[in-house]
Write a protein that holds these residues in place. Structure first.
Motif, mmCIF file in Angstrom:
data_model
loop_
_atom_site.group_PDB
_atom_site.id
_atom_site.type_symbol
_atom_site.label_atom_id
_atom_site.label_comp_id
_atom_site.label_asym_id
_atom_site.label_seq_id
_atom_site.Cartn_x
_atom_site.Cartn_y
_atom_site.Cartn_z
ATOM 1 N N THR A 1 1.008 -1.639 0.309
ATOM 2 C CA THR A 1 -0.222 0.037 -0.176
ATOM 3 C C THR A 1 1.051 0.851 0.110
ATOM 4 O O THR A 1 0.780 2.387 -0.111
ATOM 5 C CB THR A 1 -1.381 0.109 1.199
ATOM 6 N N LEU A 2 2.113 0.982 -0.184
ATOM 7 C CA LEU A 2 3.011 2.517 0.483
ATOM 8 C C LEU A 2 3.694 2.811 -0.918
ATOM 9 O O LEU A 2 3.477 2.721 -2.111
ATOM 10 C CB LEU A 2 3.754 1.596 1.180
ATOM 11 N N PRO A 3 3.640 4.458 -1.714
ATOM 12 C CA PRO A 3 3.839 4.920 -2.797
ATOM 13 C C PRO A 3 5.599 4.316 -2.521
ATOM 14 O O PRO A 3 6.341 3.705 -1.819
ATOM 15 C CB PRO A 3 4.573 6.022 -1.680
ATOM 16 N N ALA B 1 8.582 5.615 -0.178
ATOM 17 C CA ALA B 1 8.212 5.267 1.256
ATOM 18 C C ALA B 1 8.493 3.572 1.334
ATOM 19 O O ALA B 1 9.167 2.622 2.265
ATOM 20 C CB ALA B 1 6.887 4.967 2.283
ATOM 21 N N LEU B 2 8.445 3.097 0.235
ATOM 22 C CA LEU B 2 8.534 1.264 0.019
ATOM 23 C C LEU B 2 10.036 1.265 0.444
ATOM 24 O O LEU B 2 10.190 0.312 0.358
ATOM 25 C CB LEU B 2 7.911 0.620 -0.751
ATOM 26 N N VAL C 1 5.879 -4.492 -4.915
ATOM 27 C CA VAL C 1 6.961 -4.767 -3.714
ATOM 28 C C VAL C 1 7.783 -5.570 -4.059
ATOM 29 O O VAL C 1 9.554 -5.738 -3.677
ATOM 30 C CB VAL C 1 5.775 -6.003 -2.841
ATOM 31 N N ARG C 2 7.480 -7.033 -5.082
ATOM 32 C CA ARG C 2 8.683 -7.939 -5.601
ATOM 33 C C ARG C 2 9.736 -7.434 -5.978
ATOM 34 O O ARG C 2 10.589 -7.665 -5.527
ATOM 35 C CB ARG C 2 8.178 -9.158 -6.045
ATOM 36 N N TYR D 1 10.704 -14.430 -4.401
ATOM 37 C CA TYR D 1 10.382 -13.671 -4.231
ATOM 38 C C TYR D 1 9.294 -13.599 -3.203
ATOM 39 O O TYR D 1 8.313 -12.335 -3.061
ATOM 40 C CB TYR D 1 10.146 -12.426 -5.098
ATOM 41 N N ARG D 2 8.793 -14.337 -2.988
ATOM 42 C CA ARG D 2 7.314 -15.017 -2.877
ATOM 43 C C ARG D 2 7.173 -16.472 -1.865
ATOM 44 O O ARG D 2 6.056 -16.843 -1.667
ATOM 45 C CB ARG D 2 6.280 -13.914 -3.246
#
Length: 265
Positions: free
Chosen positions: A143-145, A148-149, A182-183, A209-210
């Protein structure tokens, strides 16, 4: 022939009287010992996450019937009785630490709980544990920009590397929340692997990565551990995100756009 099924277990706290917010994901020391004994009795070979990540990257073979134990956040029991219980059974493990929650003077989104300190991270390695990063504040990463990520991924890596004196190559997504972006950011930040949750067995064809993990809840029993060690009782990764998972992500993103970063839990 189906791919070998690999249980990657996700623990949080091991204590008698946990705070209410983490109680569902806490096991008692007695139950923890019984579960570790069941893992030993299963005949599986315990390895750290680096061994599984290396195999998924095509760099190294795995032993027959591996199992991986992981611990998230960095609760106070980890560098003490929990690490001692693992070491007594010669069980390696991987600890993913939320640096904002264990560093004096820093803050995180985790509610109050007894936590280890950042200075104890080298002690985990003395007990035979690998150390990985679990972000700074434990947010819902998907959920992050982007700025911030990047900060949530890069800062804990640098902080832990400074304390440990070597590279920290592995990441755990808070509450497993991740996305393609994200990954990609985890890869760009220099991690060699990242674990999610998915409550599924991993496999030799899982995604680096997951990586799927099986999350331990207080209601799980030795029989559950025995089933997982036998490759039963859970779906097998990799598999695509379900429509409910995608919908939940969209809802959480909309909520975060209004309310800001939210605790992943």
């Amino acid at each position: 022939m189906t791919a070998p099924r690999i249980p990657v277990l996700l623990y949080h706290a091991v204590m008698e009287d946990p705070p209410d917010w983490i109680a569902e994901f806490t096991v008692t020391p007695k139950d923890f010992g019984a579960q570790l004994d069941a893992i030993v009795d299963s005949g599986r070979t315990p390895v750290g996450i680096s061994a599984l990540a290396g195999h998924l990257a095509g760099a190294s073979p795995l032993p027959d019937r591996p199992v991986v134990l992981t611990f998230d956040d960095g609760f106070a029991d980890l560098p003490g009785p929990t690490a001692e219980a693992l070491a007594a059974r010669a069980l390696p493990a991987t600890a993913y630490l939320t640096t904002g929650a264990i560093t004096p003077g820093r803050r995180s989104l985790l509610p109050p709980a007894p936590m280890m300190s950042l200075s104890q991270a080298p002690l985990l390695e003395q007990y035979g544990m690998e150390v990985g990063a679990h972000t700074v504040t434990h947010p819902q990463l998907d959920t992050l920009p982007s700025e911030a990520l990047r900060r949530e991924l890069r800062e804990p890596k640098a902080v832990l590397e400074d304390v440990l004196g070597h590279e920290v190559a592995h990441l755990a997504y808070p509450h497993g929340y991740n996305s393609r972006a994200v990954r990609s950011a985890a890869l760009a930040a220099g991690y060699a692997s990242a674990v999610a949750v998915r409550h599924a067995l991993s496999s030799e064809t899982d995604e680096a990565y997951r990586i799927a993990r099986l999350i331990l809840r207080r209601g799980h029993t030795v029989a559950d551990i025995e089933a997982w060690m036998d490759g039963r009782g859970a779906p097998v990764a990799p598999f695509p995100d379900s429509l409910p998972t995608i919908g939940w992500r969209l809802y959480r993103r909309a909520r975060a756009a209004v309310k800001g970063p939210v605790f992943a839990g």
